[in-house]
Design an enzyme around this catalytic site. Sequence first.
Site, mmCIF file in Angstrom:
data_model
loop_
_atom_site.group_PDB
_atom_site.id
_atom_site.type_symbol
_atom_site.label_atom_id
_atom_site.label_comp_id
_atom_site.label_asym_id
_atom_site.label_seq_id
_atom_site.Cartn_x
_atom_site.Cartn_y
_atom_site.Cartn_z
ATOM 1 N N CYS A 40 0.827 -1.211 0.000
ATOM 2 C CA CYS A 40 0.000 0.000 0.000
ATOM 3 C C CYS A 40 0.859 1.257 0.000
ATOM 4 O O CYS A 40 0.338 2.362 -0.145
ATOM 5 C CB CYS A 40 -0.954 0.009 1.194
ATOM 6 S SG CYS A 40 -0.112 0.109 2.780
ATOM 7 N N CYS A 113 -2.250 -2.998 8.728
ATOM 8 C CA CYS A 113 -2.018 -1.648 9.273
ATOM 9 C C CYS A 113 -1.424 -1.772 10.686
ATOM 10 O O CYS A 113 -0.511 -1.033 11.058
ATOM 11 C CB CYS A 113 -3.309 -0.850 9.321
ATOM 12 S SG CYS A 113 -4.280 -0.938 7.798
#
Length: 163
Positions: A40, A113
């Site tokens: 990402c 994350c």
Amino acid sequence: MSDPSTQNFETRAREAIANPSNLGEMEDADSVGTAGAVDCGDMLRMWLKFTEKDGQKVIDRASFQSFGCQTAIAVASMATELLKGKTIEEAQNLTPDDLSGDLGPLPPMKIHCGQLVEGALRNALDGTPAPQSNPSSPTLAQSLNDKPKGTIKIVPLEEDSNN
Ligand code: FES
């Protein structure tokens, strides 16, 4: 319709990023760690300051900087609070769900994350000295531009003192 537990997570994450704790570079840090999620493109850096308590080295405080999504910022905000007073061993044993604290367990699509925060923490716990004494150390923005390409896993980035 989305899962109510995900909605709760997103509400708590929104609240956490509205007023993040411990955001910013720590001038007098003892160590620093950086991790990047190449899939990402997000990156996160964590600084740690240690102190001595009852004869043990514990984390006095932690701070972070992030070019990352809101979840990574929310988890880092929680994590830097709950790291206070932890020994190195205790900190090493924290999982991404532990680090997310009051946010609750991370939804499956947000697990990486939390792993980004975990990666920066582990990199800092590996004992990388904070670079404040080395002005040529890369900033997080420079590290972002230099990030390795071609893999999709979270990779702790070493500080390069020869740079
Ligand atoms: Fe990449 Fe959250 S989307 S760290």
